[in-house]
Design a protein around this motif. Sequence first.
Motif, PDB file in Angstrom:
ATOM      1  N   ARG A  19     -49.008   5.874  82.987  1.00  0.00           N
ATOM      2  CA  ARG A  19     -49.278   4.772  83.901  1.00  0.00           C
ATOM      3  C   ARG A  19     -50.048   3.681  83.141  1.00  0.00           C
ATOM      4  NH1 ARG A  19     -51.292   6.282  89.868  1.00  0.00           N
ATOM      5  NH2 ARG A  19     -49.486   7.667  89.530  1.00  0.00           N
ATOM      6  N   GLU A  20     -49.636   2.433  83.335  1.00  0.00           N
ATOM      7  CA  GLU A  20     -50.270   1.343  82.608  1.00  0.00           C
ATOM      8  C   GLU A  20     -50.684   0.225  83.555  1.00  0.00           C
ATOM      9  OE1 GLU A  20     -47.536  -0.476  79.875  1.00  0.00           O
ATOM     10  OE2 GLU A  20     -46.126  -1.078  81.433  1.00  0.00           O
ATOM     11  N   LEU A  21     -51.746  -0.470  83.161  1.00  0.00           N
ATOM     12  CA  LEU A  21     -52.203  -1.611  83.947  1.00  0.00           C
ATOM     13  C   LEU A  21     -51.204  -2.757  83.818  1.00  0.00           C
ATOM     14  CD1 LEU A  21     -54.457  -3.099  85.570  1.00  0.00           C
ATOM     15  CD2 LEU A  21     -55.354  -3.817  83.347  1.00  0.00           C
ATOM     16  N   VAL A  22     -50.868  -3.353  84.953  1.00  0.00           N
ATOM     17  CA  VAL A  22     -50.024  -4.546  84.962  1.00  0.00           C
ATOM     18  C   VAL A  22     -50.895  -5.778  85.152  1.00  0.00           C
ATOM     19  CG1 VAL A  22     -48.160  -5.755  86.147  1.00  0.00           C
ATOM     20  CG2 VAL A  22     -48.066  -3.262  85.887  1.00  0.00           C
ATOM     21  N   ALA A  23     -51.723  -5.755  86.189  1.00  0.00           N
ATOM     22  CA  ALA A  23     -52.592  -6.893  86.481  1.00  0.00           C
ATOM     23  C   ALA A  23     -53.696  -6.421  87.412  1.00  0.00           C
ATOM     24  CB  ALA A  23     -51.807  -8.032  87.131  1.00  0.00           C
ATOM     25  N   ARG A  24     -54.833  -7.101  87.343  1.00  0.00           N
ATOM     26  CA  ARG A  24     -55.895  -6.789  88.270  1.00  0.00           C
ATOM     27  C   ARG A  24     -56.668  -8.059  88.582  1.00  0.00           C
ATOM     28  NH1 ARG A  24     -60.891  -3.553  85.347  1.00  0.00           N
ATOM     29  NH2 ARG A  24     -61.580  -5.256  84.005  1.00  0.00           N
ATOM     30  N   ILE A  25     -57.378  -8.040  89.707  1.00  0.00           N
ATOM     31  CA  ILE A  25     -58.129  -9.196  90.149  1.00  0.00           C
ATOM     32  C   ILE A  25     -59.464  -8.727  90.704  1.00  0.00           C
ATOM     33  CG2 ILE A  25     -56.978  -9.184  92.418  1.00  0.00           C
ATOM     34  CD1 ILE A  25     -57.150 -12.286  92.322  1.00  0.00           C
ATOM     35  N   SER A  26     -60.515  -9.426  90.334  1.00  0.00           N
ATOM     36  CA  SER A  26     -61.844  -9.054  90.787  1.00  0.00           C
ATOM     37  C   SER A  26     -62.204  -9.810  92.065  1.00  0.00           C
ATOM     38  CB  SER A  26     -62.875  -9.364  89.702  1.00  0.00           C
ATOM     39  OG  SER A  26     -62.960 -10.769  89.517  1.00  0.00           O
ATOM     40  N   ASN A  27     -63.345  -9.477  92.616  1.00  0.00           N
ATOM     41  CA  ASN A  27     -63.783 -10.133  93.843  1.00  0.00           C
ATOM     42  C   ASN A  27     -63.966 -11.637  93.668  1.00  0.00           C
ATOM     43  OD1 ASN A  27     -63.747  -7.847  95.367  1.00  0.00           O
ATOM     44  ND2 ASN A  27     -65.943  -7.482  95.287  1.00  0.00           N
ATOM     45  N   ASP A  28     -64.332 -12.060  92.465  1.00  0.00           N
ATOM     46  CA  ASP A  28     -64.535 -13.495  92.238  1.00  0.00           C
ATOM     47  C   ASP A  28     -63.260 -14.203  91.810  1.00  0.00           C
ATOM     48  OD1 ASP A  28     -66.128 -13.350  88.920  1.00  0.00           O
ATOM     49  OD2 ASP A  28     -64.151 -12.768  89.629  1.00  0.00           O
ATOM     50  N   GLY A  29     -62.156 -13.472  91.804  1.00  0.00           N
ATOM     51  CA  GLY A  29     -60.869 -14.073  91.492  1.00  0.00           C
ATOM     52  C   GLY A  29     -60.462 -14.018  90.033  1.00  0.00           C
ATOM     53  N   THR A  30     -61.283 -13.424  89.200  1.00  0.00           N
ATOM     54  CA  THR A  30     -60.925 -13.272  87.789  1.00  0.00           C
ATOM     55  C   THR A  30     -59.736 -12.321  87.659  1.00  0.00           C
ATOM     56  OG1 THR A  30     -63.211 -13.624  87.126  1.00  0.00           O
ATOM     57  CG2 THR A  30     -61.753 -12.587  85.528  1.00  0.00           C
ATOM     58  N   THR A  31     -58.755 -12.743  86.860  1.00  0.00           N
ATOM     59  CA  THR A  31     -57.538 -11.942  86.701  1.00  0.00           C
ATOM     60  C   THR A  31     -57.360 -11.477  85.257  1.00  0.00           C
ATOM     61  OG1 THR A  31     -56.230 -13.944  86.343  1.00  0.00           O
ATOM     62  CG2 THR A  31     -56.376 -13.121  88.598  1.00  0.00           C
ATOM     63  N   ASN A  32     -56.685 -10.355  85.122  1.00  0.00           N
ATOM     64  CA  ASN A  32     -56.301  -9.826  83.823  1.00  0.00           C
ATOM     65  C   ASN A  32     -54.854  -9.367  83.918  1.00  0.00           C
ATOM     66  OD1 ASN A  32     -59.427  -8.804  84.214  1.00  0.00           O
ATOM     67  ND2 ASN A  32     -59.011  -9.586  82.163  1.00  0.00           N
ATOM     68  N   TYR A  33     -54.108  -9.578  82.841  1.00  0.00           N
ATOM     69  CA  TYR A  33     -52.696  -9.203  82.809  1.00  0.00           C
ATOM     70  C   TYR A  33     -52.373  -8.440  81.543  1.00  0.00           C
ATOM     71  CZ  TYR A  33     -52.037 -12.693  86.509  1.00  0.00           C
ATOM     72  OH  TYR A  33     -52.115 -13.408  87.671  1.00  0.00           O
ATOM     73  N   ALA A  34     -51.424  -7.549  81.658  1.00  0.00           N
ATOM     74  CA  ALA A  34     -50.848  -6.944  80.464  1.00  0.00           C
ATOM     75  C   ALA A  34     -50.084  -8.026  79.709  1.00  0.00           C
ATOM     76  CB  ALA A  34     -49.908  -5.813  80.861  1.00  0.00           C
ATOM     77  N   ASP A  35     -50.094  -7.929  78.393  1.00  0.00           N
ATOM     78  CA  ASP A  35     -49.410  -8.936  77.582  1.00  0.00           C
ATOM     79  C   ASP A  35     -47.928  -9.037  77.945  1.00  0.00           C
ATOM     80  OD1 ASP A  35     -51.274  -8.314  74.505  1.00  0.00           O
ATOM     81  OD2 ASP A  35     -51.723  -9.566  76.241  1.00  0.00           O
ATOM     82  N   SER A  36     -47.341  -7.925  78.323  1.00  0.00           N
ATOM     83  CA  SER A  36     -45.912  -7.888  78.587  1.00  0.00           C
ATOM     84  C   SER A  36     -45.505  -8.662  79.843  1.00  0.00           C
ATOM     85  CB  SER A  36     -45.438  -6.434  78.714  1.00  0.00           C
ATOM     86  OG  SER A  36     -46.136  -5.784  79.770  1.00  0.00           O
ATOM     87  N   VAL A  37     -46.471  -8.985  80.705  1.00  0.00           N
ATOM     88  CA  VAL A  37     -46.127  -9.678  81.949  1.00  0.00           C
ATOM     89  C   VAL A  37     -46.752 -11.063  82.049  1.00  0.00           C
ATOM     90  CG1 VAL A  37     -45.932  -7.444  83.112  1.00  0.00           C
ATOM     91  CG2 VAL A  37     -48.033  -8.784  83.377  1.00  0.00           C
ATOM     92  N   LYS A  38     -47.560 -11.440  81.082  1.00  0.00           N
ATOM     93  CA  LYS A  38     -48.208 -12.757  81.130  1.00  0.00           C
ATOM     94  C   LYS A  38     -47.161 -13.869  81.196  1.00  0.00           C
ATOM     95  CE  LYS A  38     -52.563 -11.695  78.783  1.00  0.00           C
ATOM     96  NZ  LYS A  38     -53.361 -11.875  77.548  1.00  0.00           N
ATOM     97  N   ARG A  43     -45.160 -14.348  83.598  1.00  0.00           N
ATOM     98  CA  ARG A  43     -44.076 -13.980  84.515  1.00  0.00           C
ATOM     99  C   ARG A  43     -44.615 -13.446  85.841  1.00  0.00           C
ATOM    100  NH1 ARG A  43     -40.756  -9.904  83.327  1.00  0.00           N
ATOM    101  NH2 ARG A  43     -42.296  -8.754  82.067  1.00  0.00           N
ATOM    102  N   PHE A  44     -45.717 -12.719  85.796  1.00  0.00           N
ATOM    103  CA  PHE A  44     -46.289 -12.101  86.995  1.00  0.00           C
ATOM    104  C   PHE A  44     -47.581 -12.832  87.375  1.00  0.00           C
ATOM    105  CE2 PHE A  44     -44.573  -7.481  86.402  1.00  0.00           C
ATOM    106  CZ  PHE A  44     -43.291  -7.992  86.245  1.00  0.00           C
ATOM    107  N   THR A  45     -47.839 -12.881  88.668  1.00  0.00           N
ATOM    108  CA  THR A  45     -49.075 -13.474  89.165  1.00  0.00           C
ATOM    109  C   THR A  45     -49.677 -12.568  90.235  1.00  0.00           C
ATOM    110  OG1 THR A  45     -48.228 -15.716  88.797  1.00  0.00           O
ATOM    111  CG2 THR A  45     -50.133 -15.481  90.240  1.00  0.00           C
ATOM    112  N   ILE A  46     -50.930 -12.223  90.038  1.00  0.00           N
ATOM    113  CA  ILE A  46     -51.645 -11.425  91.028  1.00  0.00           C
ATOM    114  C   ILE A  46     -52.540 -12.352  91.850  1.00  0.00           C
ATOM    115  CG2 ILE A  46     -53.573 -10.855  89.476  1.00  0.00           C
ATOM    116  CD1 ILE A  46     -53.625  -8.074  90.837  1.00  0.00           C
ATOM    117  N   SER A  47     -52.609 -12.082  93.132  1.00  0.00           N
ATOM    118  CA  SER A  47     -53.464 -12.869  94.015  1.00  0.00           C
ATOM    119  C   SER A  47     -53.970 -11.972  95.139  1.00  0.00           C
ATOM    120  CB  SER A  47     -52.695 -14.066  94.591  1.00  0.00           C
ATOM    121  OG  SER A  47     -51.583 -13.641  95.351  1.00  0.00           O
TER     122      SER A  47
END
Length: 114
Positions: free
Chosen positions: A45-64, A66-70
């Motif tokens: 299992r691998e991280l795709v994207a995550r978002i913190s309470n303050d809206g900070t986002t992180n993405y896997a390089d493979s989806v940057k 192309r994918f958007t987390i909100s």
Amino acid sequence: QVQLVESGGGLVQVGGSLRLSCAASGSTFSINFMGWYRQAPGTQRELVARISNDGTTNYADSVKGRFTISRDNAKNTVYLQMNSLKPEDTAVYYCNARTFGSYWGQGTQVTVSS
């Protein structure tokens, strides 16, 4: 305790789009991060994207790019907009919520056909 219910997976052609949703219930006030992970057969299992309470986002390089987390805090829901899908994006996608512990949804299948 936090309960997570995912929706939005399915079958899509290469280059298509899907939007995943994850609705949280229970002790949602304690959630620090929400994110999406994926697992393809025979892989970890691998991280795709995550978002913190303050809206900070992180993405896997493979989806940057192309994918958007909100997230919609009023609805306790996190979304993953997936565009320009590739066959290698095929996997079961899991929603995750981090508090002092870690909670998982049941998973939703995303299949990208060529």
